[in-house]
Design a protein around this motif. Structure first.
Motif, PDB file in Angstrom:
ATOM      1  N   CYS A  24       0.991  -1.194   0.043  1.00 49.59           N
ATOM      2  CA  CYS A  24       0.022  -0.051   0.123  1.00 49.59           C
ATOM      3  C   CYS A  24       0.834   1.242  -0.006  1.00 49.59           C
ATOM      4  O   CYS A  24       0.719   2.116  -0.699  1.00 49.59           O
ATOM      5  N   TYR A  25       2.034   1.130   0.917  1.00 46.82           N
ATOM      6  CA  TYR A  25       2.782   2.567   1.056  1.00 46.82           C
ATOM      7  C   TYR A  25       3.486   2.608  -0.246  1.00 46.82           C
ATOM      8  O   TYR A  25       3.620   3.727  -0.718  1.00 46.82           O
ATOM      9  N   VAL A  26       3.994   1.779  -0.860  1.00 49.44           N
ATOM     10  CA  VAL A  26       4.962   1.706  -2.247  1.00 49.44           C
ATOM     11  C   VAL A  26       4.233   2.430  -3.482  1.00 49.44           C
ATOM     12  O   VAL A  26       4.482   2.894  -4.071  1.00 49.44           O
ATOM     13  N   LEU A  27       2.935   1.717  -3.519  1.00 49.18           N
ATOM     14  CA  LEU A  27       1.959   1.994  -4.607  1.00 49.18           C
ATOM     15  C   LEU A  27       1.695   3.737  -4.358  1.00 49.18           C
ATOM     16  O   LEU A  27       1.796   4.309  -5.338  1.00 49.18           O
ATOM     17  N   ILE A  28       1.267   4.154  -3.197  1.00 50.97           N
ATOM     18  CA  ILE A  28       1.331   5.595  -3.038  1.00 50.97           C
ATOM     19  C   ILE A  28       2.387   6.228  -3.245  1.00 50.97           C
ATOM     20  O   ILE A  28       2.173   7.312  -3.924  1.00 50.97           O
ATOM     21  N   ILE A  29       3.635   6.037  -2.767  1.00 51.76           N
ATOM     22  CA  ILE A  29       4.763   6.772  -2.726  1.00 51.76           C
ATOM     23  C   ILE A  29       5.066   6.834  -4.414  1.00 51.76           C
ATOM     24  O   ILE A  29       5.358   7.899  -4.972  1.00 51.76           O
ATOM     25  N   GLY A  30       5.005   5.467  -5.230  1.00 55.21           N
ATOM     26  CA  GLY A  30       5.441   5.524  -6.528  1.00 55.21           C
ATOM     27  C   GLY A  30       4.408   6.407  -7.299  1.00 55.21           C
ATOM     28  O   GLY A  30       4.740   7.135  -8.092  1.00 55.21           O
ATOM     29  N   GLY A  31       3.173   6.423  -7.014  1.00 53.40           N
ATOM     30  CA  GLY A  31       2.101   7.544  -7.645  1.00 53.40           C
ATOM     31  C   GLY A  31       2.257   8.910  -7.481  1.00 53.40           C
ATOM     32  O   GLY A  31       2.351   9.700  -8.143  1.00 53.40           O
ATOM     33  N   ALA A  32       2.683   9.294  -6.301  1.00 53.17           N
ATOM     34  CA  ALA A  32       2.742  10.852  -5.600  1.00 53.17           C
ATOM     35  C   ALA A  32       4.106  11.012  -6.325  1.00 53.17           C
ATOM     36  O   ALA A  32       4.131  12.185  -6.985  1.00 53.17           O
ATOM     37  N   ILE A  33       5.145  10.438  -6.456  1.00 52.77           N
ATOM     38  CA  ILE A  33       6.388  10.789  -7.165  1.00 52.77           C
ATOM     39  C   ILE A  33       6.315  10.820  -8.475  1.00 52.77           C
ATOM     40  O   ILE A  33       6.734  12.053  -9.230  1.00 52.77           O
ATOM     41  N   LEU A  54      -4.874  -0.022   1.496  1.00 50.58           N
ATOM     42  CA  LEU A  54      -4.868   0.364   2.649  1.00 50.58           C
ATOM     43  C   LEU A  54      -6.029   0.446   3.766  1.00 50.58           C
ATOM     44  O   LEU A  54      -6.134  -0.077   4.973  1.00 50.58           O
ATOM     45  N   ILE A  55      -7.186   0.874   3.337  1.00 51.01           N
ATOM     46  CA  ILE A  55      -8.591   0.960   3.776  1.00 51.01           C
ATOM     47  C   ILE A  55      -8.881  -0.601   4.112  1.00 51.01           C
ATOM     48  O   ILE A  55      -9.276  -1.040   5.318  1.00 51.01           O
ATOM     49  N   LEU A  56      -8.767  -1.447   3.116  1.00 49.21           N
ATOM     50  CA  LEU A  56      -9.105  -2.982   3.441  1.00 49.21           C
ATOM     51  C   LEU A  56      -8.175  -3.307   4.348  1.00 49.21           C
ATOM     52  O   LEU A  56      -8.403  -4.193   5.418  1.00 49.21           O
TER      53      LEU A  56
END
Length: 176
Positions: free
Chosen positions: A104-113, A155-157
């Motif tokens: 979850c964290y790395v998907l969000i990081i990758g998308g944000a960057i 992340l919600i799940l």
């Protein structure tokens, strides 16, 4: 939860950052292809409910604050950097075996960057995936947006169905 904190970075969630790099690479390759292939607002019908359409997003998700006058670029840039740093810190401080939350964290990081690169390079985010039904068009999006949305949904799940770490000490073990 210091009893779970990995001593070495190789034992931490930081080892999952390769997924973020993959997301960033895929996002940038697809956006470069769109910039080289399409004119602004050009539409190519792919399926009866899907077009490739090059648009510029000066705001955030669903063009939120797109017409705010320019200050929003720096707000979203700061937000992307801050969230990425915070999630990276959390990755470093949890076991690599917690793969679901790490993902979850790395998907969000990758998308944000991925979107951050666009904001810094162009002053806007390149969007091109256009789904619609009849005359209703869902706001155009890109690979980075998909990664952020999937990471947030997972992340919600994860909050409702947390992953158990077999073989790791519990808080009771640490105190006893």
């Amino acid at each position: 939860m210091d009893y779970l904190k990995p001593q070495k970075w190789q034992q931490s969630g930081i080892v999952w950052l390769w997924v973020a790099l993959l997301v960033i690479a895929l996002d940038q390759v697809t956006k470069d292809w769109v910039l080289e292939t399409y004119q602004l607002y050009q539409v190519e019908a792919v399926w009866p409910i899907f077009n490739l359409t090059y648009v510029r997003n000066y705001g955030a998700a669903f063009s939120f604050l797109h017409d705010a006058g320019g200050w929003q670029r720096w707000l979203f840039t700061s937000l992307a950097v801050g969230v990425s740093l915070l999630l990276s810190y959390w990755l470093r401080n949890q076991p690599r075996a917690l793969w679901r939350v790490n993902l979850c964290y790395v998907l969000i990081i990758g998308g944000a960057i991925g979107n951050l690169v666009d904001r810094l390079q162009h002053g806007f985010v390149v969007d091109f995936l256009d789904f619609y039904w009849g005359s209703y068009h869902f706001p155009a999006f890109n690979v980075a947006d998909i990664a952020i949305s999937c990471g947030a949904a997972l992340l919600i799940l994860e909050a409702f169905y947390p992953q158990k770490l077999s073989g790791y000490p519990t808080k009771d073990d640490a105190e006893g």
